[in-house]
Design a protein around this motif. Structure first.
Motif, short mmCIF file in Angstrom:
data_model
loop_
_atom_site.label_atom_id
_atom_site.label_comp_id
_atom_site.label_asym_id
_atom_site.label_seq_id
_atom_site.Cartn_x
_atom_site.Cartn_y
_atom_site.Cartn_z
N ARG A 188 56.66 -0.08 25.47
CA ARG A 188 57.51 0.46 26.54
C ARG A 188 58.55 1.42 25.95
O ARG A 188 58.78 2.51 26.46
CB ARG A 188 58.20 -0.69 27.28
N TYR A 189 59.17 1.01 24.84
CA TYR A 189 60.17 1.86 24.18
C TYR A 189 59.54 3.17 23.70
O TYR A 189 60.08 4.25 23.94
CB TYR A 189 60.81 1.10 23.00
N PHE A 190 58.41 3.07 22.99
CA PHE A 190 57.78 4.27 22.47
C PHE A 190 57.28 5.19 23.58
O PHE A 190 57.33 6.42 23.45
CB PHE A 190 56.65 3.91 21.50
N ASN A 191 56.82 4.65 24.68
CA ASN A 191 56.43 5.48 25.83
C ASN A 191 57.64 6.21 26.40
O ASN A 191 57.54 7.38 26.78
CB ASN A 191 55.77 4.63 26.92
N ALA A 192 58.78 5.53 26.46
CA ALA A 192 60.01 6.17 26.95
C ALA A 192 60.44 7.30 26.01
O ALA A 192 60.86 8.37 26.46
CB ALA A 192 61.13 5.14 27.10
N GLU A 193 60.34 7.07 24.71
CA GLU A 193 60.69 8.11 23.74
C GLU A 193 59.73 9.29 23.84
O GLU A 193 60.14 10.44 23.76
CB GLU A 193 60.69 7.53 22.32
N LYS A 194 58.46 9.00 24.04
CA LYS A 194 57.46 10.06 24.21
C LYS A 194 57.78 10.88 25.45
O LYS A 194 57.66 12.11 25.45
CB LYS A 194 56.07 9.43 24.30
N ALA A 195 58.19 10.20 26.53
CA ALA A 195 58.53 10.89 27.78
C ALA A 195 59.74 11.82 27.59
O ALA A 195 59.88 12.80 28.32
CB ALA A 195 58.81 9.87 28.89
N LYS A 196 60.58 11.51 26.63
CA LYS A 196 61.73 12.37 26.32
C LYS A 196 61.35 13.56 25.45
O LYS A 196 62.20 14.36 25.07
CB LYS A 196 62.81 11.56 25.58
N GLY A 197 60.06 13.64 25.11
CA GLY A 197 59.59 14.76 24.32
C GLY A 197 59.51 14.50 22.83
O GLY A 197 59.21 15.42 22.07
N LYS A 198 59.75 13.29 22.41
CA LYS A 198 59.65 12.99 20.99
C LYS A 198 58.19 12.90 20.58
O LYS A 198 57.36 12.42 21.34
CB LYS A 198 60.39 11.69 20.67
N PRO A 199 57.87 13.39 19.38
CA PRO A 199 56.46 13.40 18.94
C PRO A 199 56.00 12.02 18.48
O PRO A 199 55.94 11.73 17.30
CB PRO A 199 56.48 14.40 17.78
N ILE A 200 55.65 11.19 19.42
CA ILE A 200 55.19 9.83 19.13
C ILE A 200 53.76 9.71 19.60
O ILE A 200 53.45 10.00 20.76
CB ILE A 200 56.10 8.78 19.82
N ASP A 201 52.89 9.29 18.69
CA ASP A 201 51.47 9.15 19.02
C ASP A 201 51.23 7.75 19.57
O ASP A 201 50.93 6.82 18.83
CB ASP A 201 50.62 9.38 17.77
N VAL A 202 51.41 7.62 20.86
CA VAL A 202 51.21 6.33 21.52
C VAL A 202 50.49 6.60 22.84
O VAL A 202 50.77 7.59 23.52
CB VAL A 202 52.56 5.59 21.75
N PRO A 203 49.52 5.78 23.17
CA PRO A 203 48.80 6.02 24.43
C PRO A 203 49.68 5.77 25.64
O PRO A 203 50.68 5.06 25.57
CB PRO A 203 47.65 5.01 24.39
N ASP A 204 49.31 6.39 26.73
CA ASP A 204 50.05 6.23 27.98
C ASP A 204 49.56 4.99 28.71
O ASP A 204 48.69 5.06 29.57
CB ASP A 204 49.89 7.48 28.86
N LEU A 205 50.08 3.86 28.34
CA LEU A 205 49.76 2.61 28.99
C LEU A 205 50.47 2.57 30.33
O LEU A 205 51.67 2.82 30.40
CB LEU A 205 50.21 1.44 28.11
N PRO A 206 49.76 2.28 31.40
CA PRO A 206 50.39 2.30 32.73
C PRO A 206 51.24 1.04 32.99
O PRO A 206 50.85 0.14 33.71
CB PRO A 206 49.18 2.37 33.67
N LEU A 207 52.41 1.02 32.36
CA LEU A 207 53.32 -0.10 32.56
C LEU A 207 54.17 0.13 33.80
O LEU A 207 54.67 1.23 34.00
CB LEU A 207 54.24 -0.27 31.34
N CYS A 208 54.32 -0.89 34.59
CA CYS A 208 55.20 -0.81 35.76
C CYS A 208 56.64 -0.68 35.27
O CYS A 208 56.97 -1.08 34.16
CB CYS A 208 55.08 -2.08 36.62
N PRO A 209 57.51 -0.15 36.12
CA PRO A 209 58.93 -0.11 35.75
C PRO A 209 59.39 -1.50 35.36
O PRO A 209 58.90 -2.51 35.86
CB PRO A 209 59.62 0.38 37.01
N GLU A 210 60.35 -1.55 34.46
CA GLU A 210 60.79 -2.82 33.88
C GLU A 210 61.21 -3.85 34.92
O GLU A 210 61.02 -5.03 34.74
CB GLU A 210 61.93 -2.60 32.90
#
Length: 177
Positions: A152-174
């Motif tokens: 969840r954290y790494f997806n949020a960082e990726k959404a901010k434009g950070k270069p993180i290689d993590v798949p887009d797991l469809p997690l519901c909002p927290e």
């Protein structure tokens, strides 16, 4: 950051067991954790194989059997019904029939786990060993929770434009726990 990559590697397991999502469905934390629990035993075993040349024989990751992996196997067995439901939720309801086969779970893990484990850099084996050793006293459900939280954290960082290689797991909002 090596620890970040290691956690991403563990967290990616959850995403690898799920089909792509076009319907907008999402997984709540318990559903994502159940999928993670189903994948973890084989991820741990295969990581041990990949890292065998870099880790001592006493490493938890090098233990193909024993009490450590037995607790993950038991947790995976308990988590499979919920994981199966989560996979169906993200795909087609007809998938439930296919997932009901006794071969479905081993087939899913045998096909998808090598895709994750194959990405492990030999230089990361020591960090992965340390991470697994630190998490070992926790129940497997806690470890799965750590993995999903990290994802969840790494997806949020990726959404901010950070270069993180993590798949887009469809997690519901927290708040949709």
């Amino acid at each position: 950051m090596m620890i970040g990559r290691s956690v991403v590697a563990l967290a990616t397991a959850a995403a690898l067991l799920m089909p792509s999502v076009a319907s907008g469905a999402c997984l709540n934390a318990p559903e994502a954790e159940s999928i993670t629990l189903v994948a973890l035993p084989e991820i741990l075993r295969q990581t041990g194989v990949v890292c065998a040349g870099r880790l001592p024989a006493s490493s938890l990751l090098r233990q193909g059997d024993g009490p450590f992996l037995a607790k993950y196997d038991a947790a995976a067995d308990r988590a499979w019904p919920k994981a199966r439901g989560a996979i169906v939720k993200l795909s087609n309801p007809a998938a439930d029939v296919l997932l009901g086969s006794e071969y479905a779970r081993p087939l899913l893990t045998s096909l998808l786990v090598p895709l994750l484990v194959g990405r492990i850099a030999q230089a990361d084996c020591g960090v992965l060993d340390t991470l697994v050793t630190q998490l070992a006293p926790l129940p497997p459900t806690n470890t799965a929770g750590v993995v999903v939280t990290a994802l969840r954290y790494f997806n949020a960082e990726k959404a901010k434009g950070k270069p993180i290689d993590v798949p887009d797991l469809p997690l519901c909002p927290e708040n949709a726990r």
